[in-house]
Design a protein around this motif. Sequence first.
Motif, PDB file in Angstrom:
ATOM      1  N   THR A  85      28.528   9.362 -78.904  1.00 30.16           N
ATOM      2  CA  THR A  85      29.715  10.359 -79.998  1.00 30.16           C
ATOM      3  C   THR A  85      29.107  11.422 -80.564  1.00 30.16           C
ATOM      4  N   GLU A 134      37.422   8.615 -75.387  1.00 28.87           N
ATOM      5  CA  GLU A 134      38.211   8.132 -76.187  1.00 28.87           C
ATOM      6  C   GLU A 134      38.798   7.084 -75.212  1.00 28.87           C
ATOM      7  N   SER A 176      34.333  13.232 -80.559  1.00 25.50           N
ATOM      8  CA  SER A 176      35.169  12.485 -78.779  1.00 25.50           C
ATOM      9  C   SER A 176      36.247  12.894 -79.183  1.00 25.50           C
TER      10      SER A 176
END
Length: 435
Positions: free
Chosen positions: A173, A183, A415
């Motif tokens: 990430t 995510e 993310s």
Amino acid sequence: MNYYSTNRRAAEASLKEAVVRGLAPDRGLYMPGRIERLPESFFREMPGLSFVQIACRVAEAFFGEDVDADALQRIVTDTLSFDAPVVRVEDRVWSLELFHGPTLAFKDVGGRFMARMLSYFLGRGGDRVTVLVATSGDTGSAVANGFLDVEGIDVVVLYPKGKVSEIQEKQFTTLGRNITALEIDGTFDDCQRLVKAAFMDRELGERLSLTSANSINVARFLPQAFYYFNAYARLREAGLSGPIVVSVPSGNFGNLTAGLFAKRMGLPVKRFIAANNRNDIFYHYLQTGNYEPRPSVATIANAMDVGDPSNFARILDLYGRSLEAIRADISAARYDDEQICRAIAETLERTGYLLDPHGACGYLALCEGLREDETGVFLETAHPAKFRDRVEPVIGRSIEIPARLAEFMRGKKLSVELPADFETFKKYLIGESDI
């Protein structure tokens, strides 16, 4: 060599087509049209050969018809810029350490090899390819780092929110550039389901060139056979001559499947043990003959938290769907978190060797299943420091973090949070999402 689908309803594909597509059009997994059995002379010579020399010969058997010999040697040599040693833990029990690569996990081998193979097929100046990869931990970091800044390739990593370790998460990430981390509010199985659905969506197929870097891709899982051959060579080099048994921590079963391919190529492994955590679908299959996928449950060995392992289809195909034949080569064991933690603590105290939670499953299964005349190897699939938040409380001491991991930990997490919903995921991929 052509590749066929495990579902047998799609046309055969070339190696390039199989690598670029990832999944066959009929949702099956690609299998090589044949498996070359290597000559006995090769196995006699192996103890005197290096890891790279061994891997080049194995790679030639799989890919030599489709990749230029010099290019294939470069791909293998560049992939294996690190070792995969076998280390004695105790009498007749050895660890195959697969955490000496850039992200300190076994998936560095397959991830780096596939990145270089895909780059070879795409060449320079071609169309962009989007690599989709679902991860329960180490796959994401290995693939992301293997593909980082590879020209013409974008990588999208899907991972289950709150179900990977902080160090694992930081490894994919924090990279940015051509790497995107999604995510997902769900489990690894949800992530894998989204990836498979993307390949089957006609609109996505028309707008994006998609492939997968999970072990469903032949360029990801086949190179994992390299280190089984190397382990055999190093054990023979150490003077061990008895039957060899290999215990494999098993989640999506790509690692075990690669070992089974190695055995089919003639590698003298007597049998394999599939070590499961509480996600024991394969163990249940061997006991009952019924394959019953179910939602995965979270465990301390999170990379093995898979409730519907994709590569089970390859194992079935390899053995002609014969339960009896599968049982002849593979047994299985399962362990809960308490057993795993106890094994980590007791093994460190007794032998001085520190296991990670996944390796602990392999170690337990090997010790319980090893017979008197056998030498056993278990796969230590990741560095214990990647799970320090889980391992340190068990052993009551700090684990030194390798410099490579410490560097990742200093990075800023980048993310995008998404629900486990395909339409939302699809809109994000084609740039129509407001997220």
